[in-house]
Design a protein around this motif. Structure first.
Motif, PDB file in Angstrom:
ATOM      1  N   VAL A   1       3.399   6.871  -8.726  1.00 60.75           N
ATOM      2  CA  VAL A   1       2.253   7.712  -8.370  1.00 60.75           C
ATOM      3  C   VAL A   1       1.607   7.162  -7.094  1.00 60.75           C
ATOM      4  O   VAL A   1       1.281   5.972  -7.016  1.00 60.75           O
ATOM      5  CB  VAL A   1       1.229   7.816  -9.522  1.00 60.75           C
ATOM      6  CG1 VAL A   1       0.223   8.925  -9.238  1.00 60.75           C
ATOM      7  CG2 VAL A   1       1.917   8.045 -10.865  1.00 60.75           C
ATOM      8  N   PHE A   2       1.446   8.035  -6.104  1.00 61.76           N
ATOM      9  CA  PHE A   2       0.898   7.689  -4.796  1.00 61.76           C
ATOM     10  C   PHE A   2      -0.435   8.415  -4.575  1.00 61.76           C
ATOM     11  O   PHE A   2      -0.700   9.438  -5.201  1.00 61.76           O
ATOM     12  CB  PHE A   2       1.837   8.151  -3.664  1.00 61.76           C
ATOM     13  CG  PHE A   2       3.200   7.533  -3.660  1.00 61.76           C
ATOM     14  CD1 PHE A   2       4.166   7.917  -4.580  1.00 61.76           C
ATOM     15  CD2 PHE A   2       3.547   6.585  -2.701  1.00 61.76           C
ATOM     16  CE1 PHE A   2       5.442   7.374  -4.554  1.00 61.76           C
ATOM     17  CE2 PHE A   2       4.816   6.032  -2.668  1.00 61.76           C
ATOM     18  CZ  PHE A   2       5.767   6.416  -3.600  1.00 61.76           C
ATOM     19  N   ARG A   3      -1.183   7.913  -3.588  1.00 65.59           N
ATOM     20  CA  ARG A   3      -2.404   8.620  -3.117  1.00 65.59           C
ATOM     21  C   ARG A   3      -2.614   8.217  -1.665  1.00 65.59           C
ATOM     22  O   ARG A   3      -1.824   7.454  -1.110  1.00 65.59           O
ATOM     23  CB  ARG A   3      -3.618   8.323  -3.981  1.00 65.59           C
ATOM     24  CG  ARG A   3      -3.796   6.892  -4.483  1.00 65.59           C
ATOM     25  CD  ARG A   3      -4.482   5.990  -3.528  1.00 65.59           C
ATOM     26  NE  ARG A   3      -4.355   4.594  -3.961  1.00 65.59           N
ATOM     27  CZ  ARG A   3      -4.559   3.570  -3.138  1.00 65.59           C
ATOM     28  NH1 ARG A   3      -4.833   3.773  -1.857  1.00 65.59           N
ATOM     29  NH2 ARG A   3      -4.443   2.337  -3.566  1.00 65.59           N
ATOM     30  N   HIS A   4      -3.709   8.719  -1.098  1.00 68.22           N
ATOM     31  CA  HIS A   4      -3.901   8.470   0.339  1.00 68.22           C
ATOM     32  C   HIS A   4      -4.396   7.060   0.646  1.00 68.22           C
ATOM     33  O   HIS A   4      -4.888   6.349  -0.231  1.00 68.22           O
ATOM     34  CB  HIS A   4      -4.801   9.538   0.986  1.00 68.22           C
ATOM     35  CG  HIS A   4      -6.218   9.577   0.499  1.00 68.22           C
ATOM     36  ND1 HIS A   4      -7.145   8.619   0.805  1.00 68.22           N
ATOM     37  CD2 HIS A   4      -6.878  10.503  -0.262  1.00 68.22           C
ATOM     38  CE1 HIS A   4      -8.314   8.936   0.266  1.00 68.22           C
ATOM     39  NE2 HIS A   4      -8.169  10.067  -0.393  1.00 68.22           N
ATOM     40  N   LEU A   5      -4.250   6.669   1.879  1.00 65.78           N
ATOM     41  CA  LEU A   5      -4.711   5.383   2.399  1.00 65.78           C
ATOM     42  C   LEU A   5      -6.206   5.231   2.151  1.00 65.78           C
ATOM     43  O   LEU A   5      -6.939   6.218   2.191  1.00 65.78           O
ATOM     44  CB  LEU A   5      -4.494   5.334   3.913  1.00 65.78           C
ATOM     45  CG  LEU A   5      -3.115   4.921   4.418  1.00 65.78           C
ATOM     46  CD1 LEU A   5      -2.956   5.309   5.889  1.00 65.78           C
ATOM     47  CD2 LEU A   5      -2.924   3.409   4.256  1.00 65.78           C
TER      48      LEU A   5
ATOM     49  N   ALA B   1       1.826   2.685 -10.027  1.00 67.62           N
ATOM     50  CA  ALA B   1       0.795   3.255  -9.141  1.00 67.62           C
ATOM     51  C   ALA B   1       0.728   2.343  -7.918  1.00 67.62           C
ATOM     52  O   ALA B   1       0.423   1.151  -8.055  1.00 67.62           O
ATOM     53  CB  ALA B   1      -0.549   3.294  -9.856  1.00 67.62           C
ATOM     54  N   VAL B   2       1.045   2.894  -6.756  1.00 65.41           N
ATOM     55  CA  VAL B   2       1.145   2.043  -5.560  1.00 65.41           C
ATOM     56  C   VAL B   2       0.114   2.423  -4.492  1.00 65.41           C
ATOM     57  O   VAL B   2      -0.576   3.434  -4.598  1.00 65.41           O
ATOM     58  CB  VAL B   2       2.567   2.117  -4.946  1.00 65.41           C
ATOM     59  CG1 VAL B   2       3.611   1.622  -5.933  1.00 65.41           C
ATOM     60  CG2 VAL B   2       2.885   3.542  -4.468  1.00 65.41           C
ATOM     61  N   GLY B   3       0.069   1.596  -3.437  1.00 66.28           N
ATOM     62  CA  GLY B   3      -0.841   1.881  -2.320  1.00 66.28           C
ATOM     63  C   GLY B   3      -1.556   0.637  -1.849  1.00 66.28           C
ATOM     64  O   GLY B   3      -1.360  -0.456  -2.388  1.00 66.28           O
ATOM     65  N   ASP B   4      -2.390   0.816  -0.815  1.00 69.35           N
ATOM     66  CA  ASP B   4      -3.157  -0.313  -0.274  1.00 69.35           C
ATOM     67  C   ASP B   4      -4.237  -0.716  -1.272  1.00 69.35           C
ATOM     68  O   ASP B   4      -4.650   0.075  -2.126  1.00 69.35           O
ATOM     69  CB  ASP B   4      -3.777   0.057   1.090  1.00 69.35           C
ATOM     70  CG  ASP B   4      -4.605   1.350   1.033  1.00 69.35           C
ATOM     71  OD1 ASP B   4      -4.283   2.229   0.191  1.00 69.35           O
ATOM     72  OD2 ASP B   4      -5.556   1.472   1.792  1.00 69.35           O
TER      73      ASP B   4
END
Lengths: 312, 312
Positions: free
Chosen positions: A17-21, A49-52
């Protein structure tokens, strides 16, 4: 279309699952809700769940998962709250086998193999809630999932105060509250700020510039941030300081770039005047009444203010 | 019990709707909703909404009706949001034939012939909404009535942020939003403040006293009010300035009395610590987490602060 989504979930061993920066409450809320839901429903699948690592939401959400490149291959990517593929936090999304896009921004980049894009809906979390509601045949979600979705909805709607909140929003929230979430507590936790940050808010409030035409703006310099020891991402959450003032129809928060002095990011807000077109003309974008622009030098900043005044 | 209420309405030619002194959004919202509802449903009856003329809600509600003493005799009084008979705005309520009490404060004074008192419900407006929902067999209310009730609910719940907001609150709001009210606009209208008042808020923010124990308080003097030309009743609406600060569990707004210098009214608030008992000990009262006290001299003010610190 929901059946296709369900089939994709069923046939994927790994779902990311991704989302915006620089995730906000809606991006993170939608992402973690989707993550917990999939984990609960499909305990045998690998779900991430990935991302910065976004600061400012430490009390609400876990840290993103740190996973190896090979996990992305053959994975199903579920991307929430992100209009453009370039703004997805973790570009390894491009390695994934299939992409499902769930978003409420204007549909400028159709990067998904399957897309649930509803620009009129208050928040990505509202869309996710209604997708899961169909999956669950109207039965309540788990408290954990409902809490994330409620956080997302109240974040992006600024506690139901923006245009676009309607009967459907409240029906969705009534459904979520069936999961016995403590809505008052979630709201207080989301809005609670440190005393130091509170004092920073009072200090910058003194620097708001009110223009007779109905524009208010506030420029936060690197120097001010350093004085109060406030991060750029925390500073960005102060656009609401200029909200709710009678006669102010458009307001902008400018924050100086950490790396490039005299260059600014702008958060544009309005109650009822569309400002997204102006944001796009200056290389930014977002929603009709809430948009962002990056990399404005001092000249462009002045031009933007001039341009916005023509709308009043 | 609702049938008895309906029978009283049917058999009364004159119905007068009351609320408490210095009406807030919930008192006024519940009152005007009940007034409009009765006017719409019973066009042949005489219906009035009475009380003191509260400033601060001019954008939301009409001015109270000015009616002669003889109207009260034989009238049905519907009193909303008022715990004690002495706090009813317009004491001619005592001339009325029958009194129906609809309230969500702690039940200290059973002055009604018929009573709908639910201290656990978020607002009087939520109770009124559900009474009218039963009367209407779940059909939507008029936009005018729904707007008043929504205003009442968001006022007393501070945009759904207080303890006590739950599934029922949102189900009620989802029902109200079926009337196609513009919820974002209602919220913005209620929260909109004049630029002068906004600058007053910034000025008084600088004067908040933060106590290490978790108490914050703010004393607004007559001198400050005069400097910024702000009325006492407008000043009273600034308790929320001290909300949402991490580590602050109880906060109090003191306002100097217009007539009696060095005497203060206090608005006590907390997130989760019951402060109503302390308020009662000092001659005040209200809700568990939101109470008021009047007529505190400087010594009593200090005593109150000391007493509240023992709760932290």
């Amino acid at each position: 279309m929901l059946n296709e989504f369900k089939a994709l979930i069923s046939t994927s061993d790994t779902i990311i699952v991704f989302r915006h920066l620089d995730g906000d409450g809606d991006a993170l809320g939608s992402q973690w809700a989707m993550y917990y839901y999939l984990k609960e429903k499909y305990p045998d699948k690998e779900v991430y769940a990935v991302g910065d690592d976004t600061d400012g939401y430490r009390d609400q959400f876990e840290k993103p998962h740190d996973i190896a490149d090979e996990k992305f291959k053959d994975a199903l990517a579920v991307v929430v709250d992100t209009a453009n593929i370039d703004r997805i936090s973790d570009q390894r999304v491009k390695l994934c086998k299939t992409i499902v896009k769930i978003d409420h921004h204007l549909d400028v980049d159709a990067y998904g193999d399957l897309e649930f894009v509803f620009p009129k809906v208050s928040s990505a979390a509202e869309i996710v809630a209604n997708i899961l509601r169909v999956f669950e045949h109207d039965q309540p979600l788990s408290e954990k999932v409902a809490k994330c979705l409620y956080t997302g909805i109240i974040s992006d709607t600024q506690m139901f105060s923006i245009a676009g909140v309607n009967e459907k929003t409240f029906k969705t929230v009534a459904y979520l509250s069936e999961s016995n979430i403590d809505v008052g507590k979630i709201c207080r936790s989301l809005n609670a700020i440190d005393l130091d940050l509170y004092k920073f808010r009072i200090a910058i409030s003194n620097q708001i510039i009110f223009d007779d035409s109905g524009l208010a703006y506030l420029i936060i310099s690197n120097k001010t941030l350093a004085t109060y020891n406030v991060s750029h991402s925390m500073a960005k959450r102060n656009t609401d300081l200029m909200k709710n003032i009678k006669g102010i129809d458009i307001w902008v928060l400018f924050i100086e770039d950490k790396e490039k002095p005299n260059t600014y990011s702008a958060s544009l807000r309005s109650n009822e005047i569309v400002i997204n077109d102006t944001a796009q003309a200056f290389g930014g974008g977002g929603h009709n009444f809430a948009s962002g622009i990056k990399g404005l030098d001092e000249e462009k900043l002045k031009e933007l203010i001039k341009e916005l005044k023509t709308k009043l």
